[in-house]
Write a protein that holds these residues in place. Sequence first.
Motif, PDB file in Angstrom:
ATOM      1  N   VAL A   1      34.230  66.302 -87.974  1.00  0.00           N
ATOM      2  CA  VAL A   1      33.335  66.780 -89.051  1.00  0.00           C
ATOM      3  C   VAL A   1      32.802  66.370 -90.048  1.00  0.00           C
ATOM      4  O   VAL A   1      33.828  66.971 -91.162  1.00  0.00           O
ATOM      5  CB  VAL A   1      32.418  68.199 -88.461  1.00  0.00           C
ATOM      6  N   ASP A   2      31.735  65.738 -90.830  1.00  0.00           N
ATOM      7  CA  ASP A   2      31.926  66.191 -92.059  1.00  0.00           C
ATOM      8  C   ASP A   2      32.175  66.578 -92.890  1.00  0.00           C
ATOM      9  O   ASP A   2      31.385  67.955 -92.511  1.00  0.00           O
ATOM     10  CB  ASP A   2      30.579  64.788 -92.559  1.00  0.00           C
ATOM     11  N   ASP A   3      32.909  66.896 -94.075  1.00  0.00           N
ATOM     12  CA  ASP A   3      33.104  67.966 -94.996  1.00  0.00           C
ATOM     13  C   ASP A   3      31.872  68.286 -95.650  1.00  0.00           C
ATOM     14  O   ASP A   3      31.088  70.196 -95.636  1.00  0.00           O
ATOM     15  CB  ASP A   3      33.200  68.034 -95.680  1.00  0.00           C
TER      16      ASP A   3
ATOM     17  N   SER B   1      26.242  68.254 -83.531  1.00  0.00           N
ATOM     18  CA  SER B   1      25.310  66.866 -83.047  1.00  0.00           C
ATOM     19  C   SER B   1      23.959  67.257 -83.374  1.00  0.00           C
ATOM     20  O   SER B   1      22.998  66.999 -83.761  1.00  0.00           O
ATOM     21  CB  SER B   1      25.217  66.247 -81.933  1.00  0.00           C
ATOM     22  N   TYR B   2      23.435  68.922 -82.837  1.00  0.00           N
ATOM     23  CA  TYR B   2      21.945  69.408 -82.374  1.00  0.00           C
ATOM     24  C   TYR B   2      21.668  69.945 -84.470  1.00  0.00           C
ATOM     25  O   TYR B   2      20.457  69.177 -85.014  1.00  0.00           O
ATOM     26  CB  TYR B   2      22.075  70.203 -82.122  1.00  0.00           C
ATOM     27  N   PHE B   3      22.602  70.338 -84.577  1.00  0.00           N
ATOM     28  CA  PHE B   3      22.601  70.809 -86.236  1.00  0.00           C
ATOM     29  C   PHE B   3      22.322  69.737 -86.846  1.00  0.00           C
ATOM     30  O   PHE B   3      21.152  69.481 -88.158  1.00  0.00           O
ATOM     31  CB  PHE B   3      23.688  72.000 -86.910  1.00  0.00           C
TER      32      PHE B   3
ATOM     33  N   GLU C   1      23.791  61.242 -77.287  1.00  0.00           N
ATOM     34  CA  GLU C   1      23.118  60.275 -77.177  1.00  0.00           C
ATOM     35  C   GLU C   1      20.963  60.440 -76.609  1.00  0.00           C
ATOM     36  O   GLU C   1      20.938  59.226 -77.313  1.00  0.00           O
ATOM     37  CB  GLU C   1      23.651  60.384 -75.398  1.00  0.00           C
ATOM     38  N   ILE C   2      20.973  61.472 -77.122  1.00  0.00           N
ATOM     39  CA  ILE C   2      19.314  61.813 -76.973  1.00  0.00           C
ATOM     40  C   ILE C   2      19.028  62.175 -78.344  1.00  0.00           C
ATOM     41  O   ILE C   2      19.489  62.243 -79.112  1.00  0.00           O
ATOM     42  CB  ILE C   2      19.334  62.857 -75.527  1.00  0.00           C
TER      43      ILE C   2
END
Length: 204
Positions: A131-133, A101-103, A76-77
């Motif tokens: 997560v996307d492959d 998310s951070y990656f 969200e940030i």
Amino acid sequence: IHKNYTILSEHPDEPITTYVNQNIEEYIGVVLDMSSDSIADSENVIINVLNNENISQDKRKRYIHALETIITNIEEITDLSLCSILLDCGSVAFSENNIVSYFVKAGELDEHIVGFMNKSASLLDFSDVTVDDVVKRNLFDKILKCNELHDDVYEQVLSSMGLQYNESNFGEMDNQKVGILIDNDIIVMTPDILELIREKYSNL
């Protein structure tokens, strides 16, 4: 503990809330001066503050350092540099989704996310993370080549991702890391990889 802005935000139509929102930079400065580095705003309010470009970067960074509240979803940030500070301050819930998310935001496995992962007090399990492959493979490859991760974290993450590595370009890896890759069948023993291991890791 200071959470005045949360209280104001619960009454969005009040004149004082309107005034504060119109003068948010000044207001946050007052809050920081009065808070004694202890702010417990709600997560929604924190997200709004950190994403508000009408508040200076310096004040938003000071705000993070004063936070008592833990952010459950770093996605969200919007500002990567603020996400990095949140990680460094331990103001983000420890979860596989926050790591992903951070990656995705950073595009790399930088020192902030590595430090965050190394602080883990619980097991990391990516087996059920959606997560996307392509993202998953990229994260896997970056983690596999990361000597800075603690060995237990390194093993937990890679063994839970359900992927294998079959290239011989995994760089200058610590012996312990290569041993983990072999023991957990994470690297495929192709002729090139076998030759690399014989040349560089003959003591394994």
